[in-house]
Design a protein around this motif. Structure first.
Motif, PDB file in Angstrom:
ATOM      1  N   ALA A   1       7.990  99.150  26.848  1.00  0.00           N
ATOM      2  CA  ALA A   1       8.128  97.955  26.022  1.00  0.00           C
ATOM      3  C   ALA A   1       6.781  97.240  26.013  1.00  0.00           C
ATOM      4  O   ALA A   1       6.342  96.709  27.030  1.00  0.00           O
ATOM      5  N   GLY A   2       6.108  97.254  24.876  1.00  0.00           N
ATOM      6  CA  GLY A   2       4.827  96.580  24.760  1.00  0.00           C
ATOM      7  C   GLY A   2       3.667  97.529  24.576  1.00  0.00           C
ATOM      8  O   GLY A   2       3.470  98.447  25.385  1.00  0.00           O
ATOM      9  N   GLY A   3       2.902  97.316  23.507  1.00  0.00           N
ATOM     10  CA  GLY A   3       1.764  98.178  23.199  1.00  0.00           C
ATOM     11  C   GLY A   3       0.446  97.442  23.306  1.00  0.00           C
ATOM     12  O   GLY A   3      -0.426  97.596  22.452  1.00  0.00           O
TER      13      GLY A   3
ATOM     14  N   ARG B   1       5.535 102.871  18.232  1.00  0.00           N
ATOM     15  CA  ARG B   1       6.313 102.332  17.114  1.00  0.00           C
ATOM     16  C   ARG B   1       6.030 100.837  17.012  1.00  0.00           C
ATOM     17  O   ARG B   1       6.507 100.032  17.835  1.00  0.00           O
ATOM     18  N   PHE B   2       5.237 100.474  16.026  1.00  0.00           N
ATOM     19  CA  PHE B   2       4.939  99.068  15.801  1.00  0.00           C
ATOM     20  C   PHE B   2       6.080  98.402  15.043  1.00  0.00           C
ATOM     21  O   PHE B   2       6.857  99.054  14.348  1.00  0.00           O
ATOM     22  N   GLY B   3       6.176  97.088  15.189  1.00  0.00           N
ATOM     23  CA  GLY B   3       7.221  96.344  14.499  1.00  0.00           C
ATOM     24  C   GLY B   3       8.599  96.536  15.095  1.00  0.00           C
ATOM     25  O   GLY B   3       9.606  96.267  14.432  1.00  0.00           O
ATOM     26  N   ARG B   4       8.651  96.967  16.367  1.00  0.00           N
ATOM     27  CA  ARG B   4       9.923  97.174  17.047  1.00  0.00           C
ATOM     28  C   ARG B   4       9.858  96.541  18.431  1.00  0.00           C
ATOM     29  O   ARG B   4       9.057  96.944  19.268  1.00  0.00           O
TER      30      ARG B   4
ATOM     31  N   PRO C   1       3.370  94.133  14.095  1.00  0.00           N
ATOM     32  CA  PRO C   1       3.347  95.185  13.071  1.00  0.00           C
ATOM     33  C   PRO C   1       2.181  96.151  13.226  1.00  0.00           C
ATOM     34  O   PRO C   1       2.149  97.199  12.578  1.00  0.00           O
ATOM     35  N   GLY C   2       1.235  95.831  14.052  1.00  0.00           N
ATOM     36  CA  GLY C   2       0.074  96.691  14.307  1.00  0.00           C
ATOM     37  C   GLY C   2      -0.769  96.051  15.385  1.00  0.00           C
ATOM     38  O   GLY C   2      -0.390  95.021  15.955  1.00  0.00           O
ATOM     39  N   LEU C   3      -1.897  96.657  15.696  1.00  0.00           N
ATOM     40  CA  LEU C   3      -2.805  96.033  16.646  1.00  0.00           C
ATOM     41  C   LEU C   3      -3.256  94.696  16.080  1.00  0.00           C
ATOM     42  O   LEU C   3      -3.564  94.575  14.890  1.00  0.00           O
ATOM     43  N   THR C   4      -3.315  93.685  16.927  1.00  0.00           N
ATOM     44  CA  THR C   4      -3.691  92.362  16.448  1.00  0.00           C
ATOM     45  C   THR C   4      -5.087  92.397  15.853  1.00  0.00           C
ATOM     46  O   THR C   4      -5.995  93.026  16.406  1.00  0.00           O
TER      47      THR C   4
END
Length: 376
Positions: free
Chosen positions: A6-8, A124-127, A33-36
């Motif tokens: 949990a957490g990218g 998985r971005f946005g999740r 939704p993606g890398l900041t």
């Protein structure tokens, strides 16, 4: 073994790279939704560097070194007054940097892009992970869209507001250290560099004034220019500028970029001319208001198939310069623990327990020291 992360952010991506290198399946779920798009400086010591060396493929580790800041004149934290007069010099926390390829400071977004390279299919971005159910057969997570996913282990690497930690360790508390903080970037032009106090040739500078305003700043200029062949966005040389105004006078979380820029300018009105010039040059669209908080140490818990990493369990004041380093060290240590369990060398709970014990032994003294300083 399949690991759910949990957490990218810094810790989660490093762990995913380490697991991939160890041949262990994993999936990362990141609420953004993606890398900041923004990015600020991260000071690196050997804990962080060694964590990256252990988890990244050699080519990505080399890229991390190439995109880091050259070794400064003195790799220390300089404290000066608002007129630019040096008051004290403190060594950075953690072990000394690698003497062969010294790496001191990185651009956060570039580091995350490097760590994302090659594992895009696992992220998985946005999740967002909003909850989980743990049984003897593994862990099932629930995502914010109602989707479920199952794995053998769940790692909370989702930051200080971790939903997983709140369910796993509901008694863990956080504390506010500084309510109003303005993070920003200012272009590092030749004129700005000439005007800045001499301390800016060192690693990192904290400036304080009698009113109670504090500014933390550091230069970023990579060892090698970013090129189109690198999996990183180009970034111009800049100064990372964080201002804690003694009195903001407005709700910084409801203000616009130009309004926040005015707060920063007013806070340094009577400061060294070079520092005023630095703040004048801040790009309003890079200003990010935040409240600095930390996680308070808690009693040991029973290890199992859910664990925690990085800011989710030991978020610390940024002035310590050790948050990213601790997360990267966690990632390497947890990779080793899960590898041992996956290969049958030890029971999963035993392996995770050893990781957690070592993590608490290293980070909790830093958190307690930060609490003492905050209470003083």
């Amino acid at each position: 073994m399949h690991v759910l992360i949990a957490g990218g952010g810094v810790g989660g991506l490093c762990l995913a790279q380490g697991l991939r290198r160890a041949g262990i399946s994993c999936a990362v779920y990141e609420r953004s939704p993606g890398l900041t798009p923004g990015g600020y400086l991260l000071h690196m010591n050997a804990d962080g560097g060694n964590g990256l060396r252990a988890c990244l493929p050699d080519d990505l580790y080399d890229l991390y070194v190439r995109t880091s800041r050259p070794t400064p004149r003195r790799d220390v934290l300089v404290i000066q007054n608002h007129l630019g007069h040096e008051l004290a010099v403190k060594p950075h926390l953690g072990p000394s940097n690698d003497p062969v390829t010294p790496h001191t400071t990185v651009h956060r977004r570039a580091l995350c892009q490097i760590m994302l390279h090659g594992i895009e299919d696992r992220v998985r971005f946005g999740r967002e992970v909003v909850g989980y159910r743990s049984t003897a057969d593994g862990v099932t997570i629930e995502l914010d869209n109602g989707e479920l996913a199952h794995g053998d282990v769940l790692v909370a690497a989702d930051g200080i507001n971790s939903a997983v930690r709140r369910q796993f360790l509901p008694d863990v508390e956080t504390a506010v250290l500084v309510r109003d903080v303005l993070l920003s970037r200012s272009p590092l032009t030749p004129a700005v560099e000439r005007a800045l106090p001499d301390a800016f040739q060192d690693s990192f500078v904290i400036t304080v004034d009698p009113a109670g305003t504090l500014m933390a700043a550091g230069l970023f200029r990579p060892r090698h220019p970013f090129t189109a062949e690198m999996p990183v966005d180009a970034v111009e040389d800049y100064v990372s500028v964080s201002v804690e105004p003694a009195a903001a006078g407005i709700d910084i979380f409801a203000a616009s970029g130009p309004e926040l820029h005015d707060v920063m300018r007013k806070a340094v009105t009577d400061w060294h001319p070079g520092l005023q010039q630095l703040v004048d040059g801040v790009l309003p669209d890079t200003i990010m208001p935040k409240t600095t908080r930390m996680v308070l140490p808690t009693d040991p818990w029973s290890p199992g198939n859910v664990t925690v990493l990085g800011d989710a369990i030991h978020a610390m004041p940024p002035m310590l310069g050790d948050g990213a380093n601790s997360a990267l060290r966690d990632a390497a240590s947890l990779t080793t623990a899960l590898s041992d369990a996956a290969r049958g060398y030890t029971d999963l709970s035993v392996a995770v327990g050893r990781y957690e014990e070592a993590m608490r032994a290293r980070t909790y003294p830093l958190l307690r020291e930060a609490m003492t300083v905050a209470d003083a």
